[in-house]
Design an enzyme around this catalytic site. Sequence first.
Site, short mmCIF file in Angstrom:
data_model
loop_
_atom_site.label_atom_id
_atom_site.label_comp_id
_atom_site.label_asym_id
_atom_site.label_seq_id
_atom_site.Cartn_x
_atom_site.Cartn_y
_atom_site.Cartn_z
N HIS A 181 0.87 -1.18 0.00
CA HIS A 181 0.00 0.00 0.00
C HIS A 181 0.91 1.23 0.00
O HIS A 181 1.56 1.51 1.01
CB HIS A 181 -0.91 -0.01 1.23
N ASP A 207 1.94 -7.25 2.04
CA ASP A 207 0.80 -6.45 2.49
C ASP A 207 1.31 -5.27 3.33
O ASP A 207 0.72 -4.93 4.36
CB ASP A 207 -0.23 -7.28 3.26
N HIS A 250 0.53 2.97 8.57
CA HIS A 250 -0.40 3.88 9.24
C HIS A 250 0.43 4.69 10.23
O HIS A 250 1.56 4.30 10.57
CB HIS A 250 -1.47 3.10 10.01
N LYS A 302 -8.29 -5.92 -8.03
CA LYS A 302 -8.48 -6.24 -6.61
C LYS A 302 -9.94 -6.09 -6.26
O LYS A 302 -10.58 -5.10 -6.64
CB LYS A 302 -7.65 -5.29 -5.75
#
Length: 467
Positions: free
Chosen positions: A64, A313, A317, A148
Amino acid sequence: MGFDSTFENGRVVTPDGVQSGVSVGVKDGTIAAIGAPSELGGADRVVDLDGQYLLPGVIDAHIHARSPGYEYKEDWSSATAAAAAGGVTTVIAMPNTDPIIDSPETVRQAYDIADDDAHVDFQSYAVLTSENYDQVEPLAAAGVPGFKVFLGTTFGEIEPPDDGELYAAMEAAAGVGKRIGFHEENDEILSHWEAQFKREGRDDPIDHARSRPVVAEAEAVSRIILLADHADAPVHMFHVSSGTGAELVAEGKADGVDVTAETCPHYLWFTEEVMNEKGNVARVQPPIRDAEERERLWEAGIRGGGVDCIATDHAPHTDEEKNVEEPFGNTWESISGFVGLESEVGSMATFVSEGRLPIEQWAYMHSTRPAEIWGLYPRKGSLQVGTDADFTVVDPDAEWVGRKETLHSKSKTTPFNGEQFVGKPTMTVVRGTVVYGDDTLYAEEGYGELAPSGETTANAEPRTYPN
Ligand code: DOR
Ligand code: ZN
């Protein structure tokens, strides 16, 4: 022939074996020759690998990068600096950005940003939702390597297509030779247990894991395989977390369904006990499972060939969002996901050093297979003459400890902080250029290029390795 560079004195790893005493000659960013040093000509630059492993560049097909929209968490520069430092030569990013990547325009926007900022090569998936499930052809034409679908709601709250829409999307994707990959968790099961746990005041970090039971993954895997079988479509399971999931994928393969799968280092390394040891730092969706599931993931997924590839993955954050000040605080006030780009090579190399994973299989699962599955092969994913000179150099004897202070990501939060590794990425080469080495990031922002995206390779006969 005069080479731009030669990489000498390494142990060259391919899915078929390890060769010592060969050199790799690079010209104009591609592999020009592999052979005995005496047979190769001179080069402008000679890199002595001193007996280290030279692997085909590691491809992380599940990160990400967070841009556009969530640059306060991560951006293309920081994510790909982490990739370069971690020994990763190509990344494929997830489309749960803001805006979500769901149209040719947003695909181009993501490519433009990455083209300006990336230190390593890149690609980006497009998301399929109820709104755009009929846009498979234009999205494929825009260049995406695949699609996705988020079946279990997760960061971004993206509504998936219903089963009818999904079936139609699968047929369309099969028509353009692209694979749909899934976040495979049954959302009704997740929502039920989350609400129930909250009512009961169960809010410890491990309660997050328990609220997302294995059956949620198993149901979704089974449903997708059934639909894909009838639609005659290629599908992929991202982040398989359980042995149960891996066994179902293996059964689907055995039944002739074109289903491929990925797992992540954290599901192979930790058990759910990590939630009691490191708290919400290790909170992730799907969650880390118990020891029995992990053993079956190794058995059916790695040793049995049910799982095709490894990816992180990588999900950055902020510390505030993960509430790292209070890792054992209310789990419902924390967020799922953590960074992984700078520990994946270390963790996989450690499995190799422990004798649990043949190094050829690691190269297959972390480079060749993701390249085949997402249509990057043959330019990426192998060490064949004429392909991109992407290399991951690993010192197999280096013992080191994961330290959050050294990470290049904006987020430093990872359960791999403090873990001990044997085997370290020491040099990362993208299209013949050393982008990282000597603990130094050499590539400028914008060096990274858009990776190719051809048709997916059909499900391979599971390739198993003696172990
Ligand atoms: O834990 C997760 N975090 N799982 C996902 O599937 C998404 C990811 C994110 O985007 O943060
Ligand atoms: Zn993800």
